[in-house]
Design an enzyme around this catalytic site. Sequence first.
Site, PDB file in Angstrom:
ATOM      1  CB  SER A 109      -0.903   0.041   1.200  1.00  0.00           C
ATOM      2  OG  SER A 109      -0.202   0.358   2.498  1.00  0.00           O
ATOM      3  CB  SER A 111       0.480   3.360   4.636  1.00  0.00           C
ATOM      4  OG  SER A 111       1.138   2.457   4.721  1.00  0.00           O
ATOM      5  CE  LYS A 166       0.381   1.694   8.608  1.00  0.00           C
ATOM      6  NZ  LYS A 166      -0.160   2.009   7.471  1.00  0.00           N
ATOM      7  CB  SER A 270      -1.174   6.164   7.008  1.00  0.00           C
ATOM      8  OG  SER A 270      -0.621   4.874   7.871  1.00  0.00           O
TER       9      SER A 270
END
Length: 305
Positions: A109, A111, A166, A270
């Site tokens: 993704s 994010s 993250k 995100s």
Amino acid sequence: MSLQVILGNFALILFVLMVVTGAIWFLDVFYLAKQRRATADRALAEFDARNNKLTADGIKIDHNSSRGAIEAALLRQPTWIEYSGSFFPVIALVFFLRSFLYEPFKIPSSSMVPTLLVGDLILVNKFTYGIRLPVINKKIIAINDPQRGDVMVFKYPKDLSQDYIKRVVGVPGDKITYENKRLTVNGKPVEYTALDDYLDDEHLVYNKQYRENLSGVAHKILNNEQAASLNLGDVKTFPHSENCSYKYEGFTCVVPAGNYFMMGDNRDNSADSRYWGFVPDQNIVGKAFFVWMNLGNLRRIGGIH
């Protein structure tokens, strides 16, 4: 453990394959091979006795080639044993490497844009934050703790079959405030430097781009000026939610012991700790440190900052 978690846990599948192939290899080396040898010896003894009798009766034959063929046939491993023995060392090596040293992941993704792009193939250091037992992910040797600014892979607290990536924004004891798209850590505003706007190739729009200096770790982040700082409707219930207070402009959270606060660098695209809470230490997989391939952009190869 649910079937979904089992099927999504490649480490568990690899472990089972290693145990099964290893058990077959062990059984063959220490039992089945000896059984085949004993059977071959008996057959060869009978073969030799019969041919010796023929020779004694004056019948001359060359039985060496036949004897060798019989021995080879009786000592040959069954296919399932042969394949298990061949795969076992390979599976064991892969299991060791990805369990204790390095594990590859693919970024699915956006994010973490602009730090990581969709399609980046990354390596994660599995021992930076301590040695953990495979499959159950239990730490047995502590080495380092995650630091603010680290890019970390972890098990998504809402679904342990999913791996998320993250940036560590808050460590245990930190007071994290995010208001009007700006971070404050323990009462100290994080430094931001404006950069050129970033073109989002997927949506063909420009986002504001900044260099964020988080405890000495400089990295780029994106902001979408049209998006709200926080979508309160997307905030879920989570453990230690009493440590957080939310309002339209943002939130303040105190990170509990043994947990970490994670955010994506693509701040307005995100799903992270703002919405589903803290990441417990037992969910940690490792530290992302290198992009080793992106088939669509070979210039992506290099370290992660």
